[in-house]
Structures are given as C-alpha cells and as structure tokens.
Write a protein that holds these residues in place. Structure first.
Motif, PDB file in Angstrom:
ATOM      1  N   UNK A  34       6.781  -6.597   8.005  1.00 50.43           N
ATOM      2  CA  UNK A  34       7.230  -5.223   7.774  1.00 50.43           C
ATOM      3  C   UNK A  34       8.255  -4.874   8.839  1.00 50.43           C
ATOM      4  N   UNK A  35       9.070  -3.859   8.574  1.00 52.91           N
ATOM      5  CA  UNK A  35      10.025  -3.347   9.554  1.00 52.91           C
ATOM      6  C   UNK A  35       9.982  -1.828   9.546  1.00 52.91           C
ATOM      7  N   UNK A  36      10.333  -1.261  10.700  1.00 55.40           N
ATOM      8  CA  UNK A  36      10.418   0.196  10.819  1.00 55.40           C
ATOM      9  C   UNK A  36      11.437   0.528  11.900  1.00 55.40           C
ATOM     10  N   UNK A  37      12.292   1.504  11.637  1.00 55.95           N
ATOM     11  CA  UNK A  37      13.278   1.964  12.611  1.00 55.95           C
ATOM     12  C   UNK A  37      12.732   3.218  13.276  1.00 55.95           C
ATOM     13  N   UNK A  38      12.353   3.109  14.546  1.00 50.92           N
ATOM     14  CA  UNK A  38      11.729   4.207  15.283  1.00 50.92           C
ATOM     15  C   UNK A  38      12.774   4.951  16.109  1.00 50.92           C
ATOM     16  N   UNK A  39      12.606   6.258  16.227  1.00 49.14           N
ATOM     17  CA  UNK A  39      13.469   7.102  17.051  1.00 49.14           C
ATOM     18  C   UNK A  39      12.577   7.868  18.023  1.00 49.14           C
ATOM     19  N   UNK A  59      -9.396 -12.093   5.162  1.00 50.97           N
ATOM     20  CA  UNK A  59     -10.463 -11.109   5.349  1.00 50.97           C
ATOM     21  C   UNK A  59     -11.738 -11.586   4.693  1.00 50.97           C
ATOM     22  N   UNK A  60     -12.815 -10.947   5.078  1.00 47.24           N
ATOM     23  CA  UNK A  60     -14.096 -11.153   4.431  1.00 47.24           C
ATOM     24  C   UNK A  60     -13.951 -10.649   2.994  1.00 47.24           C
ATOM     25  N   UNK A  61     -14.548 -11.361   2.027  1.00 44.25           N
ATOM     26  CA  UNK A  61     -14.488 -10.907   0.632  1.00 44.25           C
ATOM     27  C   UNK A  61     -14.986  -9.468   0.534  1.00 44.25           C
ATOM     28  N   UNK A  62     -14.307  -8.694  -0.282  1.00 44.11           N
ATOM     29  CA  UNK A  62     -14.619  -7.293  -0.550  1.00 44.11           C
ATOM     30  C   UNK A  62     -14.235  -6.333   0.568  1.00 44.11           C
ATOM     31  N   UNK A  63     -13.525  -6.801   1.564  1.00 46.18           N
ATOM     32  CA  UNK A  63     -13.062  -5.881   2.604  1.00 46.18           C
ATOM     33  C   UNK A  63     -11.638  -5.435   2.285  1.00 46.18           C
ATOM     34  N   UNK A  64     -11.110  -4.537   3.081  1.00 46.67           N
ATOM     35  CA  UNK A  64      -9.766  -4.002   2.858  1.00 46.67           C
ATOM     36  C   UNK A  64      -8.951  -4.114   4.140  1.00 46.67           C
ATOM     37  N   UNK A  65      -8.223  -5.215   4.346  1.00 47.43           N
ATOM     38  CA  UNK A  65      -7.390  -5.355   5.543  1.00 47.43           C
ATOM     39  C   UNK A  65      -6.287  -4.293   5.563  1.00 47.43           C
ATOM     40  N   UNK A  66      -6.069  -3.689   6.745  1.00 48.00           N
ATOM     41  CA  UNK A  66      -5.027  -2.672   6.904  1.00 48.00           C
ATOM     42  C   UNK A  66      -4.321  -2.893   8.234  1.00 48.00           C
ATOM     43  N   UNK A  67      -3.034  -2.528   8.277  1.00 47.54           N
ATOM     44  CA  UNK A  67      -2.226  -2.718   9.483  1.00 47.54           C
ATOM     45  C   UNK A  67      -1.358  -1.494   9.730  1.00 47.54           C
ATOM     46  N   UNK A  68      -0.996  -1.301  11.006  1.00 48.91           N
ATOM     47  CA  UNK A  68      -0.061  -0.247  11.381  1.00 48.91           C
ATOM     48  C   UNK A  68       0.549  -0.578  12.737  1.00 48.91           C
ATOM     49  N   UNK A 106       4.756   6.033  10.627  1.00 50.20           N
ATOM     50  CA  UNK A 106       5.094   5.122   9.530  1.00 50.20           C
ATOM     51  C   UNK A 106       3.817   4.655   8.833  1.00 50.20           C
ATOM     52  N   UNK A 107       3.164   5.605   8.175  1.00 53.49           N
ATOM     53  CA  UNK A 107       1.939   5.355   7.422  1.00 53.49           C
ATOM     54  C   UNK A 107       2.009   6.167   6.135  1.00 53.49           C
ATOM     55  N   UNK A 108       1.184   5.808   5.177  1.00 53.06           N
ATOM     56  CA  UNK A 108       1.167   6.535   3.914  1.00 53.06           C
ATOM     57  C   UNK A 108       0.707   7.973   4.087  1.00 53.06           C
ATOM     58  N   UNK A 109       1.059   8.806   3.130  1.00 57.63           N
ATOM     59  CA  UNK A 109       0.652  10.210   3.147  1.00 57.63           C
ATOM     60  C   UNK A 109      -0.857  10.357   3.014  1.00 57.63           C
ATOM     61  N   UNK A 110      -1.379  11.438   3.537  1.00 57.33           N
ATOM     62  CA  UNK A 110      -2.793  11.751   3.389  1.00 57.33           C
ATOM     63  C   UNK A 110      -3.088  12.031   1.920  1.00 57.33           C
ATOM     64  N   UNK A 141      -6.871  12.567  -0.130  1.00 55.16           N
ATOM     65  CA  UNK A 141      -8.323  12.465  -0.234  1.00 55.16           C
ATOM     66  C   UNK A 141      -8.922  11.788   0.992  1.00 55.16           C
ATOM     67  N   UNK A 142      -9.799  10.828   0.763  1.00 51.53           N
ATOM     68  CA  UNK A 142     -10.458  10.106   1.854  1.00 51.53           C
ATOM     69  C   UNK A 142      -9.794   8.771   2.166  1.00 51.53           C
ATOM     70  N   UNK A 143      -8.609   8.530   1.635  1.00 46.06           N
ATOM     71  CA  UNK A 143      -7.937   7.253   1.827  1.00 46.06           C
ATOM     72  C   UNK A 143      -7.474   7.089   3.279  1.00 46.06           C
ATOM     73  N   UNK A 144      -7.616   5.870   3.798  1.00 53.56           N
ATOM     74  CA  UNK A 144      -7.134   5.568   5.147  1.00 53.56           C
ATOM     75  C   UNK A 144      -5.618   5.451   5.109  1.00 53.56           C
ATOM     76  N   UNK A 145      -4.958   6.093   6.043  1.00 51.33           N
ATOM     77  CA  UNK A 145      -3.500   6.044   6.137  1.00 51.33           C
ATOM     78  C   UNK A 145      -3.105   4.803   6.924  1.00 51.33           C
ATOM     79  N   UNK A 146      -2.323   3.944   6.312  1.00 52.58           N
ATOM     80  CA  UNK A 146      -1.909   2.687   6.937  1.00 52.58           C
ATOM     81  C   UNK A 146      -0.466   2.390   6.549  1.00 52.58           C
ATOM     82  N   UNK A 147       0.145   1.462   7.277  1.00 51.06           N
ATOM     83  CA  UNK A 147       1.493   1.001   6.955  1.00 51.06           C
ATOM     84  C   UNK A 147       1.423  -0.044   5.849  1.00 51.06           C
ATOM     85  N   UNK A 148       0.419  -0.906   5.913  1.00 53.50           N
ATOM     86  CA  UNK A 148       0.288  -2.022   4.990  1.00 53.50           C
ATOM     87  C   UNK A 148      -1.193  -2.281   4.777  1.00 53.50           C
ATOM     88  N   UNK A 149      -1.585  -2.515   3.541  1.00 50.35           N
ATOM     89  CA  UNK A 149      -3.000  -2.785   3.284  1.00 50.35           C
ATOM     90  C   UNK A 149      -3.152  -3.673   2.062  1.00 50.35           C
TER      91      UNK A 149
END
Length: 182
Positions: free
Chosen positions: A127-132, A73-82, A91-95, A97-105
């Motif tokens: 990462x892995x996730x079991x979806x139903x 990533x560009x310096x000072x950025x925050x890479x996130x994936x889902x 399969x993302x983090x809980x809400x 405040x103003x935080x972005x909900x992502x699987x991995x960051x």
C-alpha cells in the motif's frame, strides 16, 4: 547556441539552506524485517522492525509511505493493517457501525471454516499513502497489524509454517518513507 550550467549545490539566498525543487525526493529511509512474527492481539500492534524515523527538511514536506509484506492468518480470523505516525492514522476507512477502521484488511471468516484451506498460503500486501504532517520535528512511521477474536496473524510465514523445501517458505517485509519537496 547551446548553453551549459554546471553547479555542485544551489543554496537559498535568504536562508543559506539547500534549495529543493518541488516534487523531488529529498531523502529516503527504509526498514526491513526478514524474520517472522505472530500477532495474537485483536488490537493494532507494531510489526517488528517496520518503523522508520525521519526528520523533515521543511515543515511543508510531504512523505510518501509504502510497505510490502507477506502475511497469513488463523482460519476464520480477519487480518487488518494500518500505518501510524504523522497524519497517517487518517488513512483508514470511514466509520460504519461496529466495523474496525483499517487501511487494509481481509474479510472475516476467510477459509469458510475449513481446517486446512489457507494453512499453506501467504498473501502479499502493499500500500502507499502520501502524508502531510506539517512539522519540522522527527516523525516515526510504523506499520501495525492485528487479528480478531477468532485468532491472530502471521508476518512473513504461513499458518502451517511447513518446514520443507517444496512447500515451506519465508517472506520479507519492508517500509519505505520518502520525503517529497513542496
């Protein structure tokens, strides 16, 4: 006395469909991306070729999703994936405040404002996730990524993208989906 049972296919008596033993893999699909991609958006964006369409054999099937990729990533950025598709968006983090909900960051401001600290580093993510999904219809699972207001992310390359055999390199990414019988 030992007995041997040999069959070519077990078929259900009522449906005449193939019987799948619970917990066994029914089908596997994979997509691979060996090129590079820059995602400049602060919104989740599909990563090139990291999508798999799969049609369930049964409505109660589960799907094991997994991915591997190199990113920077560009310096000072925050890479996130889902993941997206089916119920994988859950399969993302809980809400909070103003935080972005992502699987991995990776935390914002990585590199601590250094102009060169991480320019020649690519990180590996998996990462892995079991979806139903509870459907009999085709599902398209995707991997998505994003940067933030400070800058974008790079898939399968470093920020500096040095063109040298001693320092430069390129990665490969994949998404794999396995249907699991229930």
């Amino acid at each position: 006395m030992a007995s041997t049972l040999t069959v070519d296919k077990i078929v259900g008596s009522a449906s005449a469909s193939i019987v799948h033993a619970p917990g066994h893999v029914i089908q596997v699909k994979q997509s691979v991306f060996t090129g590079v991609q820059t995602i400049s958006s602060a919104s989740f964006t599909d990563i090139t070729n990291l999508a798999v369409t799969i049609t369930p054999s049964a409505t109660n099937s589960k799907f094991l999703l997994s991915f591997n990729l190199a990113y920077a990533a560009v310096n000072n950025s925050a890479p996130m994936f889902r993941f997206s598709g089916g119920n994988s968006g859950n399969f993302i983090g809980d809400a909070a405040g103003n935080r972005t909900r992502a699987m991995l960051y990776m935390a914002d401001d990585w590199g601590n404002n250094s102009a060169t600290t991480f320019e020649q580093i690519a990180f590996m993510a998996s990462h892995q996730y079991l979806d139903t999904p509870s459907t009999g219809s085709a599902i398209t699972y995707k991997l998505q990524g994003r940067g933030d207001a400070n800058g974008g992310i790079y898939i399968n390359r470093t920020h500096a993208d040095v063109d040298g055999s001693g320092e430069g390199g390129r990665g490969a990414a994949s998404i794999t989906v396995m249907e699991i019988a229930q």
